[in-house]
Design a protein around this motif. Sequence first.
Motif, short mmCIF file in Angstrom:
data_model
loop_
_atom_site.label_atom_id
_atom_site.label_comp_id
_atom_site.label_asym_id
_atom_site.label_seq_id
_atom_site.Cartn_x
_atom_site.Cartn_y
_atom_site.Cartn_z
N PRO A 271 9.55 -2.89 2.32
CA PRO A 271 8.24 -3.51 2.57
C PRO A 271 7.30 -2.50 3.21
O PRO A 271 7.72 -1.70 4.08
CB PRO A 271 8.57 -4.65 3.53
N GLU A 272 6.04 -2.52 2.79
CA GLU A 272 5.07 -1.55 3.31
C GLU A 272 3.67 -2.13 3.28
O GLU A 272 3.30 -2.88 2.38
CB GLU A 272 5.11 -0.28 2.47
N ALA A 273 2.89 -1.78 4.30
CA ALA A 273 1.47 -2.13 4.35
C ALA A 273 0.70 -0.90 4.78
O ALA A 273 1.21 -0.07 5.54
CB ALA A 273 1.23 -3.29 5.32
N ILE A 285 -9.36 0.64 1.05
CA ILE A 285 -8.34 0.07 0.17
C ILE A 285 -7.18 -0.37 1.06
O ILE A 285 -6.52 0.45 1.69
CB ILE A 285 -7.85 1.08 -0.88
N THR A 286 -6.96 -1.68 1.11
CA THR A 286 -5.86 -2.24 1.91
C THR A 286 -4.80 -2.78 0.97
O THR A 286 -5.12 -3.43 -0.03
CB THR A 286 -6.38 -3.37 2.82
N TYR A 287 -3.54 -2.50 1.27
CA TYR A 287 -2.47 -2.95 0.38
C TYR A 287 -1.26 -3.41 1.18
O TYR A 287 -1.07 -3.04 2.35
CB TYR A 287 -2.06 -1.82 -0.58
N ALA A 288 -0.44 -4.22 0.55
CA ALA A 288 0.84 -4.66 1.10
C ALA A 288 1.76 -5.00 -0.06
O ALA A 288 1.32 -5.55 -1.07
CB ALA A 288 0.66 -5.86 2.02
N GLY A 289 3.01 -4.63 0.05
CA GLY A 289 3.95 -4.90 -1.02
C GLY A 289 5.32 -4.39 -0.66
O GLY A 289 5.62 -4.14 0.52
N ALA A 290 6.16 -4.23 -1.66
CA ALA A 290 7.53 -3.75 -1.43
C ALA A 290 8.01 -2.97 -2.63
O ALA A 290 7.71 -3.30 -3.77
CB ALA A 290 8.46 -4.92 -1.14
N LYS A 291 8.76 -1.91 -2.35
CA LYS A 291 9.40 -1.12 -3.40
C LYS A 291 10.89 -1.51 -3.46
O LYS A 291 11.59 -1.52 -2.45
CB LYS A 291 9.27 0.38 -3.11
#
Length: 296
Positions: A271-273, A285-291
């Motif tokens: 998980p990363e933001a 540019i704001t992002y959040a997600g997971a690899k």
Amino acid sequence: IGMQANSRVGAKVKVDDKVSGWGELGVSDKEVVLRHLIGNWDFEWGTLTIGQTRTPIGRQDSLRAHGDDAGLTAFGEPYLGRRPLIQLESHGLKLALVKPHSITNIYNNTNTTSETDNMMPRIELSWQQTMGIASFDAFGGYHTYTIDSPAEDFDIDSYMVGAGFWLKPDPGYLRGIGYYARNARQFGQFFSPQPATFGSAKITDEGGVVDNDVFGGAVFSGYKINSRLSAEIGYGYIQSEDDAPGADTVKWQCFYAQAPITLYKGITVTPEAGVMEDIDSGQRITYAGAKWQANF
């Protein structure tokens, strides 16, 4: 959801104690590309490498996952991709002759017959030494080429110099790095999401070359909480300024935080933001997600 562009498959080959090789292909949703294909010869006082691989200046040590594991390469970490090269390594010192990038997109003209004239390979040098929990590295490189056109020729010089350090007091680590570059984009430095003019030399309407100066730096730190959970936070800063009176300084920065989770050996979720920002314009540019990753 999609396949990361740096998904890969490869193999290592050992002929004997002195000769070995390594090949690796990148597999994405759209294409298959060559990442690494090298042969190594270990002789008495060093190693000779021939083929395509990461160049001596390239670092990309940050684990930031956004942008296909781009790290902080557009925000202070030097990264010139994987290029054909001839490299000699000995006692922490690397010297390489590298196929240059030599881009022509700075020549804005209706004439489409311009081409690059390379009289030399790109020269790259790096050095690294470790002392206990600390290690230090320095790097630099130079290239010059000519854009040939029917109307006029333009000489483009580019170079980079920088240094960094690691501190690794187990189970944590701290990394800091910075560099200066002239005409960084022509030298081969990766930039995204910055515009094409960022870090690039320019040709004026009067037919002169305007050089560009880039300063960048990055710092990040991580900690292994237990065998299944770790964390990393980081910050990167980069600025670009044309070498001309009254030129504006364009500044970008990036923050991120992640918490890699090991589900099983080789199986991880990260998980990363994060935030990428043009400091002056406020574009963000704001992002959040997971690899999701499986290594085998």
